[in-house]
Design a protein around this motif. Structure first.
Motif, PDB file in Angstrom:
ATOM      1  N   ARG A 128       6.961   5.151  -6.511  1.00 58.44           N
ATOM      2  CA  ARG A 128       6.687   6.568  -6.228  1.00 58.44           C
ATOM      3  C   ARG A 128       5.187   6.842  -6.269  1.00 58.44           C
ATOM      4  NH1 ARG A 128      10.434   9.981  -3.893  1.00 58.44           N
ATOM      5  NH2 ARG A 128      10.133  12.136  -4.540  1.00 58.44           N
ATOM      6  N   ASP A 132       2.664   8.221  -3.323  1.00 57.80           N
ATOM      7  CA  ASP A 132       1.746   9.336  -3.579  1.00 57.80           C
ATOM      8  C   ASP A 132       0.335   8.982  -3.101  1.00 57.80           C
ATOM      9  OD1 ASP A 132      -0.273  10.904  -5.085  1.00 57.80           O
ATOM     10  OD2 ASP A 132       1.460  11.791  -6.074  1.00 57.80           O
ATOM     11  N   ARG A 170       4.855  15.989  -2.291  1.00 61.61           N
ATOM     12  CA  ARG A 170       6.314  16.099  -2.478  1.00 61.61           C
ATOM     13  C   ARG A 170       6.998  16.497  -1.167  1.00 61.61           C
ATOM     14  NH1 ARG A 170       4.730  18.594  -7.386  1.00 61.61           N
ATOM     15  NH2 ARG A 170       5.152  20.656  -6.503  1.00 61.61           N
ATOM     16  N   GLN A 173       7.008  13.419   1.100  1.00 56.66           N
ATOM     17  CA  GLN A 173       7.949  12.412   0.602  1.00 56.66           C
ATOM     18  C   GLN A 173       9.364  12.773   1.047  1.00 56.66           C
ATOM     19  OE1 GLN A 173       6.997  12.524  -3.593  1.00 56.66           O
ATOM     20  NE2 GLN A 173       5.865  10.601  -3.503  1.00 56.66           N
TER      21      GLN A 173
END
Length: 379
Positions: A128, A132, A170, A173
């Motif tokens: 993750r 990012d 976010r 993603q």
């Protein structure tokens, strides 16, 4: 055909008539089990798997796909327990493959790395935090000469503050996951900024020799479609496929199932449209029309449908309140209502709050007040 009756193996639990119908339904035609919450769907799926083995199906030809690792582990343990009670060790129940979509696809990719694009043949899985970092790099590149890879110079101002950047990360993603879940290409994105970020993210990730969690599925679909000999290997092995939590299956995941099945109809799907919670990943009620249209294009192929609507988990008051609420969903297909033989129980408590801190406080106060109740638990 009468699919009720005595089961050919020992059970430590009692099945109701609908569950028996699902367990004993013919194995060679599509079976759709519409299972409401708390209706014993996992037990039913496990018993159907065991029934296949007892009836002579090679355990190694059975593929059971669950949505979570926990659910897959629970099913493995239940199959082992029932198998031990029924004393059919010679059938080698351990040959059954019970996995998640992602675990299955990861196994396929690891087995055939030499068929993948050269830059990802020794792939590592993106974390993750790596996602990012790469997305932030993509945002920084927007506005540079790299923008020409998209053929567009339409502007989009990337936020400069950290809270706004976190929110944007976010957001993208989620967008990348949804695009891959639906099997879309980057060129299907109308927004130039979306296209640029998706293409650049994918390019940078692969240049680093990595794939992300969603790529497990999309790269396997690509592998099966481009190399029929690999697909045929898995088709020869897996003759029977059972899919749990079908309502949360994405388009790309469903493509995996369809490719494995080919022209075969030996598939069982279990799910409930009222429990679909992954629309942000690409699952929609429109996709769930598969419940009613599954294999309609297969000539001369009948399909079975069994509805499990007896709830064993909740009280009558909870069932009633939940049913009244979900009936307001206008996109919901018609289905049988849940019912239970459990006691009435206390009516549910409704908490209305304008802000999340107020909601948290109200929940904590209620928990403090009710914690001495024998029905109190934290999930």
């Amino acid at each position: 055909m009468d699919t009720s009756g005595v089961l050919p193996f020992v059970l430590p639990y009692k099945l109701n008539e609908r569950q028996k119908q699902a367990v004993n339904a013919p194995f060679d035609v599509p079976l759709i089990i519409s299972a409401g919450p708390g209706s014993g769907k996992t037990l039913t799926l496990v018993c159907r798997t065991v029934n296949m083995i007892v009836s002579g199906v090679d355990p190694g030809s059975i593929l059971v796909i669950s949505f979570t690792r926990k659910a897959a582990q629970e099913m493995r343990e239940r199959v082992e327990k029932i198998s031990t009670l029924s004393n059919f060790k010679s059938n080698n129940w351990a040959g059954v493959t019970i996995v998640t979509f992602h675990r299955f696809c990861l196994g396929v990719l690891r087995a055939f790395t030499c068929y993948l694009d050269e830059e990802i043949r020794e792939f590592q899985v993106y974390s993750r935090s790596e996602q990012d970092k790469t997305l932030r790099n993509c945002f920084a590149l927007w506005g540079s000469k790299d923008r020409t890879m998209d053929g567009s110079s339409d502007g989009y101002e990337v936020p400069s503050t950290e809270p706004e950047l976190k929110k944007l990360v976010r957001q993208y993603q989620a967008l990348i996951g949804k695009v891959k879940a639906n099997g879309w290409s980057a060129d299907m994105l109308k927004n130039p900024f979306d296209r640029f970020i998706f293409k650049k993210y994918h390019k940078l990730m692969h240049e680093a020799g990595c794939i992300d969690f969603s790529d497990f599925i999309t790269e396997t679909v690509k592998l099966f479609r481009e190399f029929p000999e690999i697909l045929e290997k898995y088709q020869r092995r897996y003759k029977y496929i059972l899919v749990d939590e079908f309502q949360d299956t994405s388009v790309s995941q469903w493509n995996i199932v369809q490719l494995l099945l080919g022209k075969s109809g030996r598939v069982t799907v279990v799910g409930d449209v009222d429990q679909s919670i992954y629309s942000f990943r690409g699952t929609t009620l429109a996709d769930l029309a598969l419940f009613n249209g599954l294999f309609d294009t297969h000539d001369q192929m009948a399909k079975c449908t069994v509805s499990l609507n007896q709830n064993y988990r909740s009280t009558k008051s909870i069932i009633k309140s939940a049913s009244q609420l979900i009936m307001n969903n206008v996109e919901r297909p018609l289905k049988e209502n849940l019912w239970t033989e459990n006691e009435d129980g206390c009516p549910p408590i409704v908490i209305s709050s304008r802000m999340s801190p107020q909601e948290i406080t109200a929940v904590l106060d209620t928990m403090e007040e009710k914690k001495k109740s024998p029905w109190f638990t934290i999930l």
